[in-house]
Motif scaffolding. Structure first.
Motif, short mmCIF file in Angstrom:
data_model
loop_
_atom_site.label_atom_id
_atom_site.label_comp_id
_atom_site.label_asym_id
_atom_site.label_seq_id
_atom_site.Cartn_x
_atom_site.Cartn_y
_atom_site.Cartn_z
N GLY A 1 -3.89 -10.35 -44.29
CA GLY A 1 -4.32 -9.18 -43.54
C GLY A 1 -3.25 -8.68 -42.57
N LYS A 2 -3.67 -7.78 -41.70
CA LYS A 2 -2.74 -7.15 -40.77
C LYS A 2 -2.50 -8.08 -39.58
CE LYS A 2 -3.07 -2.73 -40.27
NZ LYS A 2 -3.43 -1.36 -39.86
N ARG A 3 -1.22 -8.31 -39.29
CA ARG A 3 -0.82 -9.16 -38.17
C ARG A 3 0.32 -8.50 -37.42
NH1 ARG A 3 -1.56 -15.29 -39.13
NH2 ARG A 3 -3.34 -15.30 -40.53
N LYS A 4 0.44 -8.86 -36.17
CA LYS A 4 1.52 -8.35 -35.34
C LYS A 4 2.82 -9.06 -35.73
CE LYS A 4 2.61 -7.61 -30.47
NZ LYS A 4 3.24 -6.37 -30.69
N LEU A 5 3.89 -8.29 -35.84
CA LEU A 5 5.20 -8.85 -36.15
C LEU A 5 5.81 -9.47 -34.89
CD1 LEU A 5 6.68 -5.93 -38.28
CD2 LEU A 5 5.62 -8.01 -39.12
N ALA A 6 6.67 -10.44 -35.07
CA ALA A 6 7.33 -11.08 -33.93
C ALA A 6 8.27 -10.10 -33.23
CB ALA A 6 8.10 -12.31 -34.39
N TYR A 7 8.84 -9.19 -33.99
CA TYR A 7 9.72 -8.17 -33.43
C TYR A 7 9.59 -6.91 -34.28
CZ TYR A 7 12.76 -9.96 -37.12
OH TYR A 7 13.25 -10.38 -38.32
N GLU A 8 9.96 -5.80 -33.70
CA GLU A 8 9.84 -4.52 -34.38
C GLU A 8 10.84 -4.41 -35.53
OE1 GLU A 8 11.00 -0.34 -32.76
OE2 GLU A 8 9.02 -0.86 -31.96
N ILE A 9 10.35 -3.97 -36.68
CA ILE A 9 11.19 -3.75 -37.85
C ILE A 9 10.99 -2.30 -38.29
CG2 ILE A 9 11.66 -4.42 -40.23
CD1 ILE A 9 10.37 -7.13 -39.59
N ASP A 10 12.05 -1.53 -38.30
CA ASP A 10 11.99 -0.12 -38.70
C ASP A 10 10.89 0.64 -37.95
OD1 ASP A 10 14.06 -0.52 -40.51
OD2 ASP A 10 12.68 -1.00 -42.15
N LYS A 11 10.81 0.40 -36.65
CA LYS A 11 9.84 1.05 -35.76
C LYS A 11 8.39 0.73 -36.13
CE LYS A 11 13.04 4.69 -34.61
NZ LYS A 11 13.32 6.09 -34.52
N VAL A 12 8.17 -0.44 -36.71
CA VAL A 12 6.82 -0.89 -37.08
C VAL A 12 6.56 -2.21 -36.36
CG1 VAL A 12 5.36 -1.64 -38.99
CG2 VAL A 12 6.98 0.21 -39.34
N ASN A 13 5.38 -2.32 -35.73
CA ASN A 13 5.03 -3.52 -34.97
C ASN A 13 4.05 -4.43 -35.70
OD1 ASN A 13 6.58 -2.91 -32.68
ND2 ASN A 13 5.01 -1.49 -31.97
N GLU A 14 3.43 -3.94 -36.77
CA GLU A 14 2.45 -4.71 -37.52
C GLU A 14 2.80 -4.69 -39.00
OE1 GLU A 14 -1.75 -4.30 -35.20
OE2 GLU A 14 -1.21 -2.66 -36.54
N GLY A 15 2.23 -5.64 -39.73
CA GLY A 15 2.42 -5.67 -41.16
C GLY A 15 1.27 -6.38 -41.83
N ILE A 16 1.11 -6.14 -43.11
CA ILE A 16 0.06 -6.78 -43.90
C ILE A 16 0.72 -7.92 -44.68
CG2 ILE A 16 -1.65 -6.46 -45.72
CD1 ILE A 16 -1.60 -3.42 -44.81
N TYR A 17 0.34 -9.13 -44.35
CA TYR A 17 0.96 -10.32 -44.93
C TYR A 17 0.24 -10.74 -46.21
CZ TYR A 17 3.67 -11.25 -40.68
OH TYR A 17 4.56 -11.17 -39.64
N VAL A 18 1.03 -11.06 -47.24
CA VAL A 18 0.48 -11.54 -48.51
C VAL A 18 1.29 -12.76 -48.95
CG1 VAL A 18 -0.06 -10.96 -50.90
CG2 VAL A 18 -0.14 -9.18 -49.16
N LEU A 19 0.59 -13.84 -49.25
CA LEU A 19 1.22 -15.09 -49.71
C LEU A 19 0.84 -15.30 -51.17
CD1 LEU A 19 2.72 -17.76 -48.87
CD2 LEU A 19 0.44 -18.72 -48.54
N VAL A 20 1.85 -15.55 -52.01
CA VAL A 20 1.61 -15.76 -53.44
C VAL A 20 2.31 -17.06 -53.86
CG1 VAL A 20 1.92 -14.85 -55.77
CG2 VAL A 20 1.51 -13.28 -53.88
N ASN A 21 1.56 -17.95 -54.49
CA ASN A 21 2.12 -19.16 -55.09
C ASN A 21 2.18 -18.94 -56.59
OD1 ASN A 21 1.70 -19.98 -52.49
ND2 ASN A 21 0.71 -21.88 -53.01
N PHE A 22 3.32 -19.30 -57.19
CA PHE A 22 3.46 -19.10 -58.63
C PHE A 22 4.41 -20.12 -59.23
CE2 PHE A 22 6.75 -16.54 -56.65
CZ PHE A 22 7.84 -16.63 -57.49
N GLN A 23 4.34 -20.24 -60.56
CA GLN A 23 5.24 -21.09 -61.32
C GLN A 23 6.06 -20.20 -62.25
OE1 GLN A 23 3.34 -24.15 -63.55
NE2 GLN A 23 2.46 -25.15 -61.76
N SER A 24 7.33 -20.52 -62.37
CA SER A 24 8.17 -19.75 -63.28
C SER A 24 9.47 -20.50 -63.53
CB SER A 24 8.49 -18.37 -62.70
OG SER A 24 9.39 -18.49 -61.62
#
Length: 95
Positions: A44-67
């Motif tokens: 979900g949406k979480r606050k970033l530790a520091y501003e990136i490209d004038k954005v303070n929040e981001g939507i985090y997605v974690l994916v585990n995979f095999q390849s």
């Protein structure tokens, strides 16, 4: 096949449909490359530790995979050219 984990941060301006579309796009890159998605965890949406490209929040997605060893390079390339990705990280879980 090796086990990998990727965490990517999507632009917070995306709506629910945009989030799902992006997650499915990256899952299809994995499956089309011969990999197998084990788990997708939308943090979900979480606050970033520091501003990136004038954005303070981001939507985090974690994916585990095999390849095989080549797929993370392709996934990294797709992450880099995607405008909806703020940051990404791919790590190998096996030594």
């Amino acid at each position: 096949m090796n086990k990998y984990e990727t965490l990517f941060i999507l632009n917070p301006s995306l709506d629910e449909e945009g989030i799902n579309t992006n997650v499915e796009k990256f899952k299809s890159v994995i499956t089309n490359g011969g990999g197998e998605v084990e788990n997708v965890d939308l943090w979900g949406k979480r606050k970033l530790a520091y501003e990136i490209d004038k954005v303070n929040e981001g939507i985090y997605v974690l994916v585990n995979f095999q390849s095989d060893a080549q797929l993370p390079k392709e996934l990294d390339r797709v992450f880099r050219i995607s405008d909806s990705i703020i940051r990404h990280l791919i790590i190998s879980l096996e030594k």
